[in-house]
Design an enzyme around this catalytic site. Structure first.
Site, PDB file in Angstrom:
ATOM      1  N   HIS A  53       0.855  -1.188   0.000  1.00 51.36           N
ATOM      2  CA  HIS A  53       0.000   0.000   0.000  1.00 51.36           C
ATOM      3  C   HIS A  53       0.894   1.242   0.000  1.00 51.36           C
ATOM      4  O   HIS A  53       2.072   1.168   0.364  1.00 51.36           O
ATOM      5  CB  HIS A  53      -0.897   0.012   1.228  1.00 51.36           C
ATOM      6  CG  HIS A  53      -1.935  -1.060   1.219  1.00 51.36           C
ATOM      7  ND1 HIS A  53      -3.000  -1.050   2.083  1.00 51.36           N
ATOM      8  CD2 HIS A  53      -2.083  -2.183   0.469  1.00 51.36           C
ATOM      9  CE1 HIS A  53      -3.764  -2.112   1.873  1.00 51.36           C
ATOM     10  NE2 HIS A  53      -3.214  -2.822   0.889  1.00 51.36           N
ATOM     11  N   GLU A  55       1.097   3.860   1.951  1.00 47.53           N
ATOM     12  CA  GLU A  55       1.691   4.208   3.240  1.00 47.53           C
ATOM     13  C   GLU A  55       2.819   3.249   3.599  1.00 47.53           C
ATOM     14  O   GLU A  55       3.866   3.664   4.091  1.00 47.53           O
ATOM     15  CB  GLU A  55       0.614   4.203   4.343  1.00 47.53           C
ATOM     16  CG  GLU A  55      -0.464   5.247   4.171  1.00 47.53           C
ATOM     17  CD  GLU A  55      -1.634   4.786   3.289  1.00 47.53           C
ATOM     18  OE1 GLU A  55      -2.652   5.501   3.272  1.00 47.53           O
ATOM     19  OE2 GLU A  55      -1.547   3.733   2.633  1.00 47.53           O
ATOM     20  N   CYS A  83      -5.947   2.283   5.751  1.00 48.05           N
ATOM     21  CA  CYS A  83      -6.648   1.095   6.235  1.00 48.05           C
ATOM     22  C   CYS A  83      -5.953   0.590   7.502  1.00 48.05           C
ATOM     23  O   CYS A  83      -4.915   1.108   7.911  1.00 48.05           O
ATOM     24  CB  CYS A  83      -6.654   0.009   5.158  1.00 48.05           C
ATOM     25  SG  CYS A  83      -5.032  -0.741   4.878  1.00 48.05           S
ATOM     26  N   CYS A  86      -2.197  -0.352   7.193  1.00 53.63           N
ATOM     27  CA  CYS A  86      -1.292   0.799   7.159  1.00 53.63           C
ATOM     28  C   CYS A  86      -1.200   1.474   8.525  1.00 53.63           C
ATOM     29  O   CYS A  86      -0.115   1.875   8.947  1.00 53.63           O
ATOM     30  CB  CYS A  86      -1.743   1.784   6.087  1.00 53.63           C
ATOM     31  SG  CYS A  86      -1.643   1.057   4.423  1.00 53.63           S
TER      32      CYS A  86
END
Length: 163
Positions: A53, A55, A83, A86
């Protein structure tokens, strides 16, 4: 303290996904002492890595650049509310502040028109519940095994790690 230029950079990183196959427009930057020390956007499909992801990619970048697993004192700017995966990664490395653009609700609405095959199969609300629940309360079946052996390895590592 929030700085708009860093959020603009997170959005610019996010927009890179518009031109790169296998990526998604979730971008992030990590700032320490007023300088960007890490950047990333979602490469999950391109890398066949569901943890890639934006992040997390920014955290990986910052940790490598700073040669540290401790990002205390760093701020994370991201194009969308993170989410649970992260947020957990941010907690592990000690991110001190989070600034985000689109909320989860806004991002869900924006990508809602995508066919199911093009959307990540993530129920962010369920992921949040699962991530914070004790293991006995999670939906995924689990079973503990060989705990004494695992604990022995941990103890041996801990005994030698300080030397």
């Amino acid at each position: 303290m929030y700085t708009e230029a860093f959020m603009q950079r997170a959005l610019a990183v996010s927009a890179q996904a518009l031109d790169q196959p296998g990526t998604e427009p979730f971008g992030a930057v990590i700032v320490k002492n007023g300088q960007i020390v890490g950047e990333g956007f979602n490469h999950a499909r391109a890398k066949w890595d569901p943890t890639a992801h934006g992040e997390v990619e920014a955290i990986r970048d910052a940790c490598q650049r700073l040669e540290s697993l401790n990002l205390s004192g760093c701020e994370l700017y991201t194009s969308c509310e993170p989410c649970a995966l992260c947020v957990s990664a941010m907690g592990i490395v000690g991110i001190s502040a989070l600034y985000y653009a689109a909320s989860l609700e806004q991002s869900h609405a924006a990508i809602g028109a995508l066919p199911a095959s093009a959307r990540p199969p993530i129920d962010t609300d369920e992921l949040r519940r699962e991530a914070g629940a004790p293991i006995a309360e999670r939906r995924m079946p689990s079973q503990q095994a060989l705990d004494r052996e695992a604990v022995d390895i941990l103890k041996r590592w801990a005994a030698s790690a300080g030397t």
